[in-house]
Scaffold this active site. Sequence first.
Site, PDB file in Angstrom:
ATOM      1  N   TYR A 104       0.979  -1.267   0.078  1.00  0.00           N
ATOM      2  CA  TYR A 104       0.191  -0.169   0.081  1.00  0.00           C
ATOM      3  C   TYR A 104       0.957   1.301   0.110  1.00  0.00           C
ATOM      4  O   TYR A 104       2.066   1.253  -0.782  1.00  0.00           O
ATOM      5  CB  TYR A 104      -0.908  -0.077   1.083  1.00  0.00           C
ATOM      6  CG  TYR A 104      -2.216   0.743   0.984  1.00  0.00           C
ATOM      7  CD1 TYR A 104      -2.965   0.817  -0.004  1.00  0.00           C
ATOM      8  CD2 TYR A 104      -2.454   1.629   1.975  1.00  0.00           C
ATOM      9  CE1 TYR A 104      -4.050   1.550  -0.210  1.00  0.00           C
ATOM     10  CE2 TYR A 104      -3.751   2.548   1.805  1.00  0.00           C
ATOM     11  CZ  TYR A 104      -4.289   2.834   0.712  1.00  0.00           C
ATOM     12  OH  TYR A 104      -5.370   3.393   0.432  1.00  0.00           O
ATOM     13  N   LYS A 164     -20.038 -21.130  -9.278  1.00  0.00           N
ATOM     14  CA  LYS A 164     -19.556 -21.011 -10.635  1.00  0.00           C
ATOM     15  C   LYS A 164     -17.984 -20.566 -10.261  1.00  0.00           C
ATOM     16  O   LYS A 164     -16.936 -21.026 -10.912  1.00  0.00           O
ATOM     17  CB  LYS A 164     -20.256 -20.200 -11.542  1.00  0.00           C
ATOM     18  CG  LYS A 164     -19.747 -20.231 -13.166  1.00  0.00           C
ATOM     19  CD  LYS A 164     -20.235 -21.424 -13.798  1.00  0.00           C
ATOM     20  CE  LYS A 164     -19.756 -21.646 -15.117  1.00  0.00           C
ATOM     21  NZ  LYS A 164     -20.516 -22.394 -15.878  1.00  0.00           N
TER      22      LYS A 164
END
Length: 395
Positions: free
Chosen positions: A44, A99
Amino acid sequence: MTLSPERTLPTPTRDEIFAAHEGGKLSTGLSAPLRDPRDLAIAYTPGVAEVSRAIAAEPALARRYTWTDRLVAVVSDGTAVLGLGDIGPRASLPVMEGKSALFKTFGGLDSIPLVLDTTDVDEIVETLVRLRPSFGAVNLEDVSAPRCFELERRLVEALDCPVMHDDQHGTAIVLLAALEGACAATARALQSLRVVISGAGAAGVACARILLAAGASDVVVLDSRGVIDARRGGEKALLAAETNPRGITGGIAEALHGADVFVGLSSATLPEELLATMAPDPFVFALSNPDPEVHPALAARYASVVATGRSDFPNQINNVLAFPGVFRGALDVGARRITESMKLAAARAISTVAADDLAVDRIVPSAFDPRVAPEVAAAVAAAARRDPAAEIAAE
């Protein structure tokens, strides 16, 4: 054909099912750990600003330095979910999570379910165009016909990334692989077969087209009103112009007389007496779930090869054999399109894996065969490199 008995798989209890879904089936994880302030400064601020500046100057670097290169958006409006029909986006989310779990397990790809609270094609296209920087490919799922045809075409035109409606093309790829496996196991040729497809929805249309592209010359497609013809309009009219070379009219009885292959992609029941009118030793692919058009044990009295969409009988026609490898191969080479040649290559790869252990009750590999997805991905990637229509992005 001697059909193996149903496998004795323990039936999950309702409590087990709900417990497995509690809190959803997905979570995010880190590809690099955050152990100390140095790791934080790299992942970050301030380190991340260096990467953002580089991508701002050269947008193609996002493929390398973000997860979009490995991220599939699994998109549905909840209008045609499994055998449940139009149950809406919220109720479809457990299926889309599933899925995504399959993408990760079988293809090594991250994916995010996106269920949209609209059935308007314009709104769905606009939404995905605006979200395009966040993902690398789109898997359309459980969108009702005939809107699914327009939606897929529009998204292919609007997005510069792979788009595939799995209910159409995943089914078609595995069906072709299974039919080629059945032909190899019985010493027959695809080009010589008379094929009847019962069901002219998303899967039926795509299956007919891929069989024609693979060399089948006699394909007849029916819907609830009988053999389709040019008077139907829309996608069915286009398909009618490519199929039914002998000009058959009527319903399933007329179409099946002397046919070599039955492919069931509808909920219609296939009477036993019609099986008896087919050509000797036919192939019967009764793919409706959870109830096949004809029970496999009954079909086996007449057929040399029987396939279903169920996991508790031999020869399961399962889309998971196709879509993880198709998307993996397309993303591996930076293809912007999934082309017909890539789909055909995927089917051939599945057939090649099946050839190592081929039999009339093993015409496709197991969904858990670890060779399948890598072989499909490699074949799809190679086909994309040869096909200018794949539009491989420059590095």
